[in-house]
Design a protein around this motif. Structure first.
Motif, PDB file in Angstrom:
ATOM      1  N   UNK A 112       1.214  -1.193  -0.153  1.00 21.27           N
ATOM      2  CA  UNK A 112       0.183   0.170  -0.268  1.00 21.27           C
ATOM      3  C   UNK A 112       1.117   1.282   0.383  1.00 21.27           C
ATOM      4  N   UNK A 113       1.063   1.632  -1.348  1.00 21.28           N
ATOM      5  CA  UNK A 113       2.170   2.416  -1.157  1.00 21.28           C
ATOM      6  C   UNK A 113       1.420   4.441  -0.510  1.00 21.28           C
ATOM      7  N   UNK A 114       0.613   4.180  -0.753  1.00 24.39           N
ATOM      8  CA  UNK A 114      -0.311   5.605  -0.423  1.00 24.39           C
ATOM      9  C   UNK A 114       0.573   5.294   1.081  1.00 24.39           C
ATOM     10  N   UNK A 115      -0.002   4.470   1.712  1.00 28.75           N
ATOM     11  CA  UNK A 115      -0.044   4.558   3.469  1.00 28.75           C
ATOM     12  C   UNK A 115       1.311   4.604   3.872  1.00 28.75           C
ATOM     13  N   UNK A 116       1.920   4.089   2.960  1.00 28.24           N
ATOM     14  CA  UNK A 116       3.724   4.334   3.821  1.00 28.24           C
ATOM     15  C   UNK A 116       3.986   5.516   3.128  1.00 28.24           C
ATOM     16  N   UNK A 117       3.594   5.859   2.443  1.00 29.64           N
ATOM     17  CA  UNK A 117       4.274   7.879   1.694  1.00 29.64           C
ATOM     18  C   UNK A 117       3.274   8.753   3.046  1.00 29.64           C
ATOM     19  N   UNK A 118       2.750   8.346   3.202  1.00 32.04           N
ATOM     20  CA  UNK A 118       1.700   9.056   4.560  1.00 32.04           C
ATOM     21  C   UNK A 118       2.084   8.582   5.354  1.00 32.04           C
ATOM     22  N   UNK A 119       2.507   7.968   6.178  1.00 30.80           N
ATOM     23  CA  UNK A 119       3.568   7.134   7.668  1.00 30.80           C
ATOM     24  C   UNK A 119       4.622   7.927   7.318  1.00 30.80           C
ATOM     25  N   UNK A 120       5.636   7.774   6.668  1.00 36.52           N
ATOM     26  CA  UNK A 120       7.063   8.284   6.146  1.00 36.52           C
ATOM     27  C   UNK A 120       6.871  10.016   6.115  1.00 36.52           C
ATOM     28  N   UNK A 121       5.779  10.852   6.110  1.00 32.59           N
ATOM     29  CA  UNK A 121       5.490  12.187   5.965  1.00 32.59           C
ATOM     30  C   UNK A 121       5.083  12.555   7.197  1.00 32.59           C
ATOM     31  N   UNK A 122       4.022  11.313   7.697  1.00 36.21           N
ATOM     32  CA  UNK A 122       3.237  11.958   9.525  1.00 36.21           C
ATOM     33  C   UNK A 122       4.091  11.686  10.116  1.00 36.21           C
ATOM     34  N   UNK A 123       5.549  11.292  10.235  1.00 33.55           N
ATOM     35  CA  UNK A 123       6.421  11.282  11.268  1.00 33.55           C
ATOM     36  C   UNK A 123       5.893  11.006  12.208  1.00 33.55           C
ATOM     37  N   UNK A 124       6.553  11.686  13.492  1.00 28.50           N
ATOM     38  CA  UNK A 124       6.755  12.238  15.030  1.00 28.50           C
ATOM     39  C   UNK A 124       7.272  12.760  15.553  1.00 28.50           C
ATOM     40  N   UNK A 125       7.496  13.420  16.995  1.00 24.11           N
ATOM     41  CA  UNK A 125       8.099  13.922  17.297  1.00 24.11           C
ATOM     42  C   UNK A 125       8.890  13.697  18.544  1.00 24.11           C
ATOM     43  N   UNK A 126      10.118  13.655  18.900  1.00 21.62           N
ATOM     44  CA  UNK A 126      11.325  13.412  19.424  1.00 21.62           C
ATOM     45  C   UNK A 126      12.142  14.352  20.628  1.00 21.62           C
ATOM     46  N   UNK A 127      12.607  13.475  21.455  1.00 20.67           N
ATOM     47  CA  UNK A 127      13.231  15.174  21.778  1.00 20.67           C
ATOM     48  C   UNK A 127      15.058  15.213  21.135  1.00 20.67           C
ATOM     49  N   UNK A 128      14.692  16.443  21.186  1.00 15.44           N
ATOM     50  CA  UNK A 128      16.666  17.119  20.074  1.00 15.44           C
ATOM     51  C   UNK A 128      17.499  16.904  20.660  1.00 15.44           C
ATOM     52  N   UNK A 129      19.059  16.756  19.919  1.00 18.24           N
ATOM     53  CA  UNK A 129      20.100  16.443  20.474  1.00 18.24           C
ATOM     54  C   UNK A 129      20.741  17.303  21.842  1.00 18.24           C
TER      55      UNK A 129
END
Length: 342
Positions: free
Chosen positions: A103-120
């Motif tokens: 499901x290419x659209x789903x893969x691309x959507x999740x890659x673009x959505x991503x998430x927040x993490x603590x910076x370095x």
């Protein structure tokens, strides 16, 4: 001149959009801990049916359903459109193959959505949140030919799809150098003893393989975690949640948790909530959670549920229960691994 400017802007826009379709990732293969598999051959292909990378041949995969497999130098940056994988399932004494579009659209959507993490880098004494995305493409293989795809990275993991592999014949001599000149059955019998843990071997002989379990893990319920502190002042600041379906989410924003929104998710495997002064690590029992959730949903169709966390005095322990409307069922099989802070 105007046409040149417009053309230039369109070109820049095209390349900006194009960049958003490329994400660097490694590829791994995993399996439930007691049901190891090993890759025979396989690959990922792009939208032009061109080779992206091979599936990693990193030996026996048994890292667990909630974790990625061993990295063996395979990966890419193009969005994968097609998966081909043939592997041996040692507990079942079978080879399986899956050859399917993704499901290419789903893969691309999740890659673009991503998430927040603590910076370095610290800013005013704190590590600010930064946006990141997934860096690992994992193929999980469970008994019965159940194949699940996840994207994962830095305390976050999301399911992409579920595929069905089919049993296939692979000559053992094509799979590995058959120094002992074993036939097919001898190969399966010997590797069953080598690759499958002894306790799991006994359970398989006595009860058989629990086919369907990993699909049960994929069932989603609408619920949230609710803290009921004894002094009514404490809150959940962050919560790292693993789910039995292999997903994981790290809730880092207190204001996000404060909204008290319900999530549609698989049953929880573990939580690591951080409160104002304390934090803990709780493991859930899969059969208890499935039983309680399904019981409440059968009596209260489509109603959301609360997993209530009640700390004892001085946070020496926690009592957990599940509430749906006016019904509460205490949980008894969870384990509190520890309480830290103070």
């Amino acid at each position: 001149m105007k046409k040149i400017i417009i053309s230039t802007l369109l070109t820049l826009l095209f390349w900006a959009c194009k960049e958003k379709t490329k994400f660097s990732y490694s590829v791994t293969v995993s399996a439930p801990k007691d049901y190891p598999v090993e890759v025979h051959e396989g690959w990922l292909m792009d939208d032009q049916k061109k080779f992206i990378c091979a599936m990693p041949k990193a030996g026996v995969a048994n890292t667990g359903w909630l974790y990625d497999g061993k990295q063996a130098g395979q990966g890419g940056s193009k969005i994968p459109y097609h998966l081909n994988l043939t592997y041996v399932a040692y507990a079942e004494k079978k080879f399986y193959t899956v050859d399917a579009d993704l499901p290419v659209d789903k893969i691309l959507e999740e890659f673009n959505k991503g998430f927040d993490v603590e910076g370095d880098q610290k800013v005013e004494g704190k590590y600010p949140l930064v946006h990141d995305t997934y860096d690992t493409f994992t193929v999980g293989a469970a008994p019965g030919g159940v194949v699940v795809i996840w994207l994962s990275g830095n305390h976050n993991r999301v399911e992409i799809c579920r595929l069905q592999a089919k049993e296939v014949f692979v000559d053992v001599n094509d799979f590995y150098q058959n120094a002992d000149e074993e036939n097919q059955q001898q190969f399966f019998d010997s590797w069953f003893k080598i690759a499958v843990p002894e306790k799991a071997q006994e359970e398989i002989r006595e009860k058989g393989i629990p086919f369907g379990l990993w699909d049960n893990y994929r069932e989603r319920f609408k619920y949230r975690f609710v803290l009921q502190p004894y002094d009514e002042k404490d809150v959940i600041l962050t919560n790292d949640i693993r789910y039995y379906n292999g997903e994981q989410r790290f809730y880092l924003r207190p204001n996000e948790l404060a909204k008290g929104e319900y999530e549609l998710a698989s049953i929880p495997y573990s939580i690591e909530p951080m409160f104002t002064k304390y934090h803990t690590d709780v493991l859930f029992d899969d059969q208890e959670m499935l039983s309680v959730f399904k019981k409440l949903q059968s009596k209260h169709p489509n109603k959301p549920m609360d997993i209530i966390i009640i700390p004892t005095f001085m946070y020496t322990d926690f009592k957990l229960s599940v509430k749906c409307e006016d019904e509460i069922i205490p949980l008894t099989k969870y384990k509190v691994k520890g309480v830290w802070g103070g």
